[in-house]
Design a protein around this motif. Structure first.
Motif, short mmCIF file in Angstrom:
data_model
loop_
_atom_site.label_atom_id
_atom_site.label_comp_id
_atom_site.label_asym_id
_atom_site.label_seq_id
_atom_site.Cartn_x
_atom_site.Cartn_y
_atom_site.Cartn_z
N CYS A 160 122.31 38.95 53.70
CA CYS A 160 123.68 38.60 54.09
C CYS A 160 124.65 39.60 53.46
N CYS A 163 127.63 38.17 50.88
CA CYS A 163 127.36 37.86 49.46
C CYS A 163 126.33 38.82 48.87
N CYS A 186 127.98 30.74 49.55
CA CYS A 186 128.47 31.66 50.58
C CYS A 186 128.56 30.95 51.92
N CYS A 189 126.14 32.66 54.99
CA CYS A 189 124.70 32.43 55.07
C CYS A 189 124.33 31.01 54.60
#
Ligand SMILES: [Zn+2]
Length: 371
Positions: A160, A163, A186, A189
């Motif tokens: 992701c 993050c 996050c 995700c």
């Protein structure tokens, strides 16, 4: 090791209000938090013990069951169910305890990188299972259909970017303890640190498909209404994490003739006045089918007979309960003229006069003997 009383664990009384319970737990959680006590298994045990106690006492329904049945009532028996929480469960509680978004904030409470400790866990599935007395008595293997979220075949993931794969985003927040860096899950995700790269057409945005599975479960003998069995990893899968659990909540189907009393079953037997006076061989139902029992000549109403080992298996051991048969002598409510005459002729017989003081114990004395 014997399980400690949950109230004792949290150091509160049984009458403690929800707020007080929460406060007590908060204190212990901070004291024994793994980030504060690295490599200290004793602290970790205390931490888990407190979390388990709070999990039960903070839930009004579980608390009530615990107050009534003790650890067994909340599934703490025999290694099944709620007993022994894992760290994920515990950290997922913290959102509730410490405010803040979804528990992620807790790791930073002590400035440690607590976030890395967490593995994401899929959601649990919960099914109700109705069982007959016979199934409960000896245990049973059951097959159930569940719809699980599973990671689709052929799905691939990439890290992701929001993050950088950590699953958490950090921000500075003002709290009552001053300014702190808070890590929160996050949003891109969902905390897994990865997002779907390629997926088959039938999978959803998370790369999951819903699939019906038949799962076979061994239900141990002696389970009771409201008990919860847990099959680890048979719940919903989640990308980048471990699967949730399948929770099986037991429901007892009431038996029409046999009544459960702990591990014993009770049967109310009605015998005719004649059978009670003369003695008889009478068929009675048990969990394992009908058996013949002997009614002695001169049996009184209220007598209890015991069929040893015809009850329910103990969930914690190898012992088995008994079937208790309570004898009720049935007094006829309709009589023909001939029957009336025959009985009239016996009315003044010495043998027909009640004489309870002689040999028969009172009903309550007998109850004491049996339980
Ligand atoms: Zn992310």
């Amino acid at each position: 090791m014997a399980k400690r009383d949950y109230y004792e664990v949290l150091g509160v009384t049984k009458s403690a209000a929800a707020d007080e319970i929460k406060k007590a737990y908060r204190k212990l959680a901070i004291k024994y938090h793994p980030d504060k006590n690295p490599d200290n298994p004793e602290a970790e045990d205390k931490f888990k013990e407190a979390a388990e106690a709070y999990e039960v006492l903070s839930n009004p329904e579980k608390k009530q069951r615990y107050d009534q049945f003790g650890h067994q009532g909340v599934g703490g028996a025999g290694g099944f169910g709620g007993g022994g929480m894992n760290m994920d469960d515990i950290f997922s509680q913290f959102g509730d305890i410490f405010g803040g978004g979804g528990g992620g904030g807790f790791g930073s409470f002590f400035g440690g990188g607590g976030g890395g400790r967490r593995t994401k866990k899929g959601t649990n599935l919960r099914v109700k299972m109705k069982l007959t007395l016979a199934e409960i008595a000896n245990g049973v293997e059951k097959k159930i259909k569940v719809k699980r979220h599973l990671i689709a075949d052929g799905v691939t993931f990439k890290s992701c970017s929001a993050c950088q794969g950590s699953g958490q985003v950090k921000k500075v927040v003002n709290t009552m303890l001053g300014q702190m860096v808070s890590a929160s899950t996050c949003g891109v995700c969902g905390g897994s640190g990865q997002i779907v790269d390629k997926k088959p057409a039938d999978a959803d945005a998370r790369g999951l498909i819903v699939k019906e599975e038949v799962i076979s479960i061994n239900i141990p003998g002696g389970v009771a209404e409201g008990m919860q069995l847990s099959m680890s990893g048979k719940g919903n899968e989640i990308p980048g994490g471990v699967a949730g659990d399948l929770l099986i909540v037991i429901e007892e189907i009431e038996d029409k003739v046999l009544q459960r009393d702990g591990n014993n079953v009770i049967f109310d037997l009605y015998v005719s006045f004649v059978d009670a006076a003369l003695g008889a061989s009478i068929e009675v139902p048990t969990i394992e089918g009908k058996v013949k029992i002997k009614i002695d000549q001169g049996t009184q109403s209220g007598k209890m007979l015991r069929l040893k080992g015809k009850g329910i298996k103990d969930i914690n051991g190898y012992t088995k309960g008994d079937q208790l048969i309570m004898v009720n002598v049935w007094t006829p409510t309709h009589l023909s003229r001939e029957e009336k005459e025959a009985l009239e002729a016996l009315r003044d017989s010495e043998n027909f006069k009640p004489d309870p003081g002689n040999s028969e114990k009172s009903f309550f004395d007998k109850m004491k003997e049996f339980f």
